[in-house]
Design a protein around this motif. Structure first.
Motif, PDB file in Angstrom:
ATOM      1  N   LEU A   1      -9.164  -4.565  26.542  1.00  0.00           N
ATOM      2  CA  LEU A   1      -9.904  -3.348  26.894  1.00  0.00           C
ATOM      3  C   LEU A   1     -11.292  -3.735  26.916  1.00  0.00           C
ATOM      4  O   LEU A   1     -12.054  -3.080  27.438  1.00  0.00           O
ATOM      5  CB  LEU A   1      -9.759  -2.355  25.589  1.00  0.00           C
ATOM      6  CG  LEU A   1      -8.291  -1.853  25.504  1.00  0.00           C
ATOM      7  CD1 LEU A   1      -8.389  -0.894  24.243  1.00  0.00           C
ATOM      8  CD2 LEU A   1      -7.632  -1.286  26.624  1.00  0.00           C
ATOM      9  N   ALA A   2     -11.507  -4.899  26.397  1.00  0.00           N
ATOM     10  CA  ALA A   2     -13.288  -5.369  26.848  1.00  0.00           C
ATOM     11  C   ALA A   2     -13.317  -6.383  27.745  1.00  0.00           C
ATOM     12  O   ALA A   2     -12.563  -7.180  27.766  1.00  0.00           O
ATOM     13  CB  ALA A   2     -13.753  -5.885  25.522  1.00  0.00           C
ATOM     14  N   GLY A   3     -14.572  -6.416  28.598  1.00  0.00           N
ATOM     15  CA  GLY A   3     -14.569  -7.243  29.511  1.00  0.00           C
ATOM     16  C   GLY A   3     -15.418  -8.668  28.960  1.00  0.00           C
ATOM     17  O   GLY A   3     -15.553  -8.616  27.774  1.00  0.00           O
ATOM     18  N   PRO A   4     -15.546  -9.634  29.735  1.00  0.00           N
ATOM     19  CA  PRO A   4     -16.283 -10.710  29.055  1.00  0.00           C
ATOM     20  C   PRO A   4     -17.650 -10.463  28.459  1.00  0.00           C
ATOM     21  O   PRO A   4     -17.913 -11.303  27.422  1.00  0.00           O
ATOM     22  CB  PRO A   4     -16.672 -11.640  30.419  1.00  0.00           C
ATOM     23  CG  PRO A   4     -15.623 -11.330  31.424  1.00  0.00           C
ATOM     24  CD  PRO A   4     -15.463  -9.676  31.059  1.00  0.00           C
TER      25      PRO A   4
ATOM     26  N   LEU B   1     -13.299   3.562  20.330  1.00  0.00           N
ATOM     27  CA  LEU B   1     -12.381   4.682  20.192  1.00  0.00           C
ATOM     28  C   LEU B   1     -10.881   4.211  19.946  1.00  0.00           C
ATOM     29  O   LEU B   1     -10.315   4.959  19.237  1.00  0.00           O
ATOM     30  CB  LEU B   1     -12.251   5.447  21.753  1.00  0.00           C
ATOM     31  CG  LEU B   1     -13.686   6.361  22.070  1.00  0.00           C
ATOM     32  CD1 LEU B   1     -13.715   6.598  23.534  1.00  0.00           C
ATOM     33  CD2 LEU B   1     -13.806   7.200  20.987  1.00  0.00           C
ATOM     34  N   SER B   2     -10.665   3.196  20.457  1.00  0.00           N
ATOM     35  CA  SER B   2      -9.206   2.775  20.304  1.00  0.00           C
ATOM     36  C   SER B   2      -9.073   2.420  18.850  1.00  0.00           C
ATOM     37  O   SER B   2      -8.014   2.600  18.289  1.00  0.00           O
ATOM     38  CB  SER B   2      -9.206   1.331  21.186  1.00  0.00           C
ATOM     39  OG  SER B   2      -9.007   1.732  22.391  1.00  0.00           O
TER      40      SER B   2
ATOM     41  N   ILE C   1      -0.945   0.030  26.705  1.00  0.00           N
ATOM     42  CA  ILE C   1      -0.771   0.301  28.362  1.00  0.00           C
ATOM     43  C   ILE C   1      -1.460   1.689  28.637  1.00  0.00           C
ATOM     44  O   ILE C   1      -2.047   1.962  29.307  1.00  0.00           O
ATOM     45  CB  ILE C   1       0.789   0.204  28.864  1.00  0.00           C
ATOM     46  CG1 ILE C   1       0.964  -1.480  28.841  1.00  0.00           C
ATOM     47  CG2 ILE C   1       0.706   0.779  30.302  1.00  0.00           C
ATOM     48  CD1 ILE C   1       2.538  -1.648  29.244  1.00  0.00           C
ATOM     49  N   SER C   2      -0.800   2.683  27.720  1.00  0.00           N
ATOM     50  CA  SER C   2      -1.493   4.130  27.700  1.00  0.00           C
ATOM     51  C   SER C   2      -2.710   4.244  27.513  1.00  0.00           C
ATOM     52  O   SER C   2      -3.587   4.958  28.479  1.00  0.00           O
ATOM     53  CB  SER C   2      -0.648   4.892  26.644  1.00  0.00           C
ATOM     54  OG  SER C   2       0.985   4.823  26.902  1.00  0.00           O
ATOM     55  N   LEU C   3      -3.353   3.550  26.577  1.00  0.00           N
ATOM     56  CA  LEU C   3      -4.842   3.421  26.149  1.00  0.00           C
ATOM     57  C   LEU C   3      -5.460   2.889  27.473  1.00  0.00           C
ATOM     58  O   LEU C   3      -6.574   3.279  27.749  1.00  0.00           O
ATOM     59  CB  LEU C   3      -4.966   2.681  25.116  1.00  0.00           C
ATOM     60  CG  LEU C   3      -5.071   3.412  23.763  1.00  0.00           C
ATOM     61  CD1 LEU C   3      -4.987   2.554  22.489  1.00  0.00           C
ATOM     62  CD2 LEU C   3      -5.850   4.669  23.663  1.00  0.00           C
TER      63      LEU C   3
ATOM     64  N   SER D   1      -9.274   3.599  31.583  1.00  0.00           N
ATOM     65  CA  SER D   1      -9.715   3.253  32.902  1.00  0.00           C
ATOM     66  C   SER D   1      -9.942   4.730  33.862  1.00  0.00           C
ATOM     67  O   SER D   1     -10.963   4.829  34.500  1.00  0.00           O
ATOM     68  CB  SER D   1      -8.595   2.503  33.713  1.00  0.00           C
ATOM     69  OG  SER D   1      -8.927   2.238  35.011  1.00  0.00           O
ATOM     70  N   SER D   2      -8.912   5.828  33.547  1.00  0.00           N
ATOM     71  CA  SER D   2      -9.239   6.876  34.204  1.00  0.00           C
ATOM     72  C   SER D   2     -10.690   7.466  33.769  1.00  0.00           C
ATOM     73  O   SER D   2     -11.100   8.425  34.564  1.00  0.00           O
ATOM     74  CB  SER D   2      -8.088   7.944  33.971  1.00  0.00           C
ATOM     75  OG  SER D   2      -7.022   7.344  34.501  1.00  0.00           O
ATOM     76  N   ALA D   3     -11.233   7.438  32.410  1.00  0.00           N
ATOM     77  CA  ALA D   3     -12.395   7.888  32.117  1.00  0.00           C
ATOM     78  C   ALA D   3     -13.452   7.167  32.222  1.00  0.00           C
ATOM     79  O   ALA D   3     -14.651   7.675  31.774  1.00  0.00           O
ATOM     80  CB  ALA D   3     -12.168   8.291  30.418  1.00  0.00           C
ATOM     81  N   GLY D   4     -13.387   6.059  32.925  1.00  0.00           N
ATOM     82  CA  GLY D   4     -14.482   5.242  33.103  1.00  0.00           C
ATOM     83  C   GLY D   4     -15.168   4.401  31.899  1.00  0.00           C
ATOM     84  O   GLY D   4     -16.204   3.922  32.187  1.00  0.00           O
TER      85      GLY D   4
END
Length: 285
Positions: A225-228, A152-153, A132-134, A139-142
């Motif tokens: 964290l990844a879109g489709p 990065l994760s 959740i933190s990641l 999301s804040s970093a775009g």
């Protein structure tokens, strides 16, 4: 004249008695049974998977499940995403981990022990707890739903192991080599990339393999964290073959077999470096 054995060679070629060899063969067969059943299911037709009298060996094998994988454009895109993410994770983890390991091994400064302690504590925290933190940070970093988010994760969670492995190897490097490089006029950056890294190649390969496997096999982060368009193979397989109340098990097993082949090939090709890197990283300087 007796030949000097390389680090880890005793692990690669152990000397075992006959009972020991028999015991290892039995354990190997037991461990390989799920792999065989996966392979047998991959060559089985869907209507025969849950047959009451299904034979242990496929009687009428088929390759339609494998053909279906390569005809699925979405899965092929997931395969490309896995290659990009896993390779990026391996390169970034080795680069950052190698520099951090060199710093922790060869420099003495305030906070050095605290950094190592934080790495140890970080190993105790499951990655899912930090998801959740990641998610909020990315999301804040775009960066959400991009390759960078996954790379990065995965790098974050592979760094502790990478740093400790490489630090153990670099602790064994004589300081005289670094002093000689300094006398020759090499900068610290040049010393790292031209002297230190070439001397710890087995460790770098081992660390890269760990990072690559993390990026290749992860499911939870790839789904979240990844879109489709950026999801890797594990996420793609889950969405393609597992649905509510049903699953195409032969196709899933065939796709899983294809997915695991790159890791098997990499391990077989680099096995010597892998074992040598683990053995060298376990030696304290």
């Amino acid at each position: 004249m007796r030949r000097n054995r390389d680090v880890g060679e005793g692990i690669i070629r152990p000397h075992l008695s006959v009972p020991g060899r028999v015991g290892l063969i039995v354990l190997a067969l037991f461990g390989l049974l799920p792999v065989y059943w996966l392979t047998a299911t991959a060559f089985t037709k869907k209507e025969d998977v849950f047959a009451q009298n299904r034979p242990f060996f496929p009687v009428d094998p088929t390759i339609e499940n494998f053909v279906g994988f390569f005809q699925n454009d979405a899965l092929l895109k997931n395969l490309g995403n896995s290659i990009i993410v896993s390779s990026g994770t391996a390169l970034l983890a080795v680069l950052v981990g190698g520099l951090m390991a060199y710093s922790l091994s060869k420099f003495r400064y305030r906070g050095r022990n605290a950094i190592m302690f934080m790495f140890l504590i970080g190993q105790l925290i499951p990655g899912a707890l930090l998801l959740i933190s990641l998610y909020l940070m990315l999301s804040s970093a775009g960066l959400l739903y991009t390759y960078a988010a996954l790379i990065l994760s995965f790098t974050t969670f592979t760094l502790p192991l990478t740093v400790f492995l490489l630090k153990g190897i670099m602790d064994g490097l004589p300081d005289d080599i670094l002093e000689a490089a300094k006398v020759d006029g090499l900068s610290r950056t040049a010393t790292v990339f031209r002297i230190v890294f070439p001397l710890v190649v087995p460790g770098l390969i081992t660390a890269a393999m760990f990072a690559f496997m993390r990026g290749w096999s992860d499911l939870l982060f790839a789904l979240t964290l990844a879109g489709p368009d950026k999801q890797t193979l594990p996420a793609g397989l889950t969405q393609a073959f597992i649905h509510e109340g049903t699953a195409d098990w032969p196709a899933l097993m065939a796709a899983s077999l294809i997915t695991s082949l790159p890791l098997v090939i990499i391990f077989v090709v680099l096995q010597r470096y892998f074992v040598s890197g683990l053995a060298a990283g376990a030696v304290k300087g």
